[in-house]
Motif scaffolding. Sequence first.
Motif, PDB file in Angstrom:
ATOM      1  N   GLY A  89       0.782  -1.224   0.000  1.00 48.30           N
ATOM      2  CA  GLY A  89       0.000   0.000   0.000  1.00 48.30           C
ATOM      3  C   GLY A  89       0.815   1.275   0.000  1.00 48.30           C
ATOM      4  N   THR A 182      -3.824  -4.636  -4.054  1.00 48.24           N
ATOM      5  CA  THR A 182      -4.502  -4.076  -5.219  1.00 48.24           C
ATOM      6  C   THR A 182      -5.897  -4.668  -5.393  1.00 48.24           C
ATOM      7  N   ASN A 184      -7.371  -7.297  -3.251  1.00 49.37           N
ATOM      8  CA  ASN A 184      -7.958  -7.490  -1.913  1.00 49.37           C
ATOM      9  C   ASN A 184      -9.194  -8.388  -1.945  1.00 49.37           C
ATOM     10  N   GLY A 193     -13.780  -5.208   3.449  1.00 49.48           N
ATOM     11  CA  GLY A 193     -13.639  -4.161   2.442  1.00 49.48           C
ATOM     12  C   GLY A 193     -12.531  -4.462   1.457  1.00 49.48           C
ATOM     13  N   LYS A 194     -12.436  -3.619   0.405  1.00 48.47           N
ATOM     14  CA  LYS A 194     -11.372  -3.787  -0.580  1.00 48.47           C
ATOM     15  C   LYS A 194     -10.564  -2.518  -0.788  1.00 48.47           C
ATOM     16  N   LYS A 195     -10.993  -1.411  -0.162  1.00 49.14           N
ATOM     17  CA  LYS A 195     -10.221  -0.178  -0.242  1.00 49.14           C
ATOM     18  C   LYS A 195      -9.179  -0.150   0.870  1.00 49.14           C
ATOM     19  N   ASN A 196      -8.019   0.431   0.575  1.00 46.18           N
ATOM     20  CA  ASN A 196      -6.984   0.548   1.598  1.00 46.18           C
ATOM     21  C   ASN A 196      -7.525   1.334   2.788  1.00 46.18           C
ATOM     22  N   ASN A 301       0.285   3.573  -4.790  1.00 45.55           N
ATOM     23  CA  ASN A 301      -1.014   3.565  -4.123  1.00 45.55           C
ATOM     24  C   ASN A 301      -2.006   2.724  -4.911  1.00 45.55           C
ATOM     25  N   GLN A 302      -3.096   2.386  -4.272  1.00 45.76           N
ATOM     26  CA  GLN A 302      -4.065   1.456  -4.838  1.00 45.76           C
ATOM     27  C   GLN A 302      -4.701   1.978  -6.118  1.00 45.76           C
ATOM     28  N   LEU A 303      -5.029   3.263  -6.169  1.00 38.20           N
ATOM     29  CA  LEU A 303      -5.691   3.825  -7.346  1.00 38.20           C
ATOM     30  C   LEU A 303      -4.795   3.748  -8.578  1.00 38.20           C
ATOM     31  N   GLN A 306      -4.544   0.094  -9.733  1.00 36.76           N
ATOM     32  CA  GLN A 306      -5.738  -0.386 -10.420  1.00 36.76           C
ATOM     33  C   GLN A 306      -5.863   0.201 -11.829  1.00 36.76           C
ATOM     34  N   GLY A 368     -10.741  -8.163  -7.801  1.00 35.85           N
ATOM     35  CA  GLY A 368     -11.182  -6.969  -7.094  1.00 35.85           C
ATOM     36  C   GLY A 368     -12.636  -6.966  -6.668  1.00 35.85           C
TER      37      GLY A 368
END
Length: 532
Positions: A89, A182, A184, A193-196, A301-303, A306, A368
């Motif tokens: 992350g 990424t 999750n 959840g799947k967001k950091n 970062n995750q965004l 993705q 995802g």
Amino acid sequence: MPERSKFLPLRLPDRVLDSNREKHPDLLLRSVRFTADCFSGMDDCSSEMKQPLKNFYIPDYILVPDAEREEVSYTPTCPVIVFINSKSGGQLGGDLLKTYRELLNSFQVFDLGEEAPDKVLHRLYCNFEKLKSNEDILAADIERRLRLIVAGGDGTASWLLGVVCDLKLAQPPPIATVPLGTGNNLPFSFGWGKKNPGTDRQSVEYFLEQVMKAREMQIDSWHIIMRMRAPKDGSCDPIAPLELPHALHAFHRVSSSDSLNVEGYDTFRGGFWNYFSMGMDAQVSYAFHSERKQHPEKFKNQLVNQSTYAKLGCTQGWFCASLFHPSSRNIAQLAKVKLMKRPGQWEELHIPHSIRSIVCLNLPSFSGGLNPWGTPNQRKTRDRDLTAPYVDDGLLEVVGFRDAWHGLVLLAPNGHGTRLAQAHRIRFEFHKGAADHTYMRIDGEPWKQPLPMDDDTVVVEISHLGQVKMLATNHCRSKSIHDPSTPSSASSHHDDEDSCEDSEDEWEGERRKFGAAETFKFPEDIDIAHLS
């Protein structure tokens, strides 16, 4: 100097530090770091351990062998051991590590980049046994109530799941997963959840409260074994031909004396909990991991991760697969697939020639948070003997996809891939063909798999092997076969699975040995930042 909170760990006595200096140098280093942090002008250090967090707090003497026994007036309701991949992350992993160590005993929070979970849990459970032999009631209570938290990607979570399976504990602790990767898929399946997540104090305290309220849920473990002849030349750059993915931590060669060994061949084995896939999805994942390995500075970062993943999916040509990818790469041309639906009865699976990707799914989350299997209607349940996807029924859902457009169907309500079958065991047999390689992926970790160039055969077989305990929230997407609302037809499948465990074949001895050796270990030179 601020007065020390009674919940903060004392500096370990010199006698204990000396005795652990050689055996556990990491503990010594962390003791020094933590003492320096607490007494270097941090005025709020004494108030860091607020009263509610004693529900999660574990005393020093439980965590550190030979530490002086403490008189503790309370029993933690939900004692936790926390494992964090500090390289996951972007900077989030490191920030999360700092917050957890401020809120809990620093000795119960571990950076996976500094110490592997197998060493930590082996040391902890050995200490449990020692303390219980001395009639330590608190140690017995903490062992019984212990819960594990792992923060990282799906590969990191699978690493810890493998370790817990491998230790074969009498009371294996349930596991909660913090989404730091990424995709999750594991955290998302069980409601985490799947967001950091946030890394501030309030966010971590909220997560701990959810861990305390979470319910335990059994999920199936799957054993995978592969036999192949090691390629003597050729290139799979940037990953060498036999450099299998790090998440396949159990893929070690069996001993030279093992009956499975065939001269000139290597046999590998491992385990997974979410999915095994082969074809176009694994190829896109491989391109992503290769790019991240070559340019790690671009994946912070995750965004960003993705969006890069989506871009690679477009540039790989899977939206026009019939133009850019020869039919020799289609699954039916690559492999003969066999299923075992009933004990001892193998049957060949018919795969449509248009299928370019196949997924063997254990959990209802893929790429995802998408659910490729969906929920079959009553007609499909009756005519094709299909059930809803349960995570503890001993069945894998086998799904196929034609191209990326087919994959986009999952975004629609009730969308699903091509449901091929459900099975207790699956075998892929690869013979000489037009393609010299394919792409495979397990729990988010891909690799480029060489295929036979002559009369050899590469065999990959997947079979059920026990269960592990996860922690699930009220938002859990995964369903249990033991849920009162489960149809009786699904329960009959589970009864078949129980008898299937007793079937014998050439791999059976290796399956039973799985977990008896120290299989779930990463080489010391592995960079865990590459765990998705």
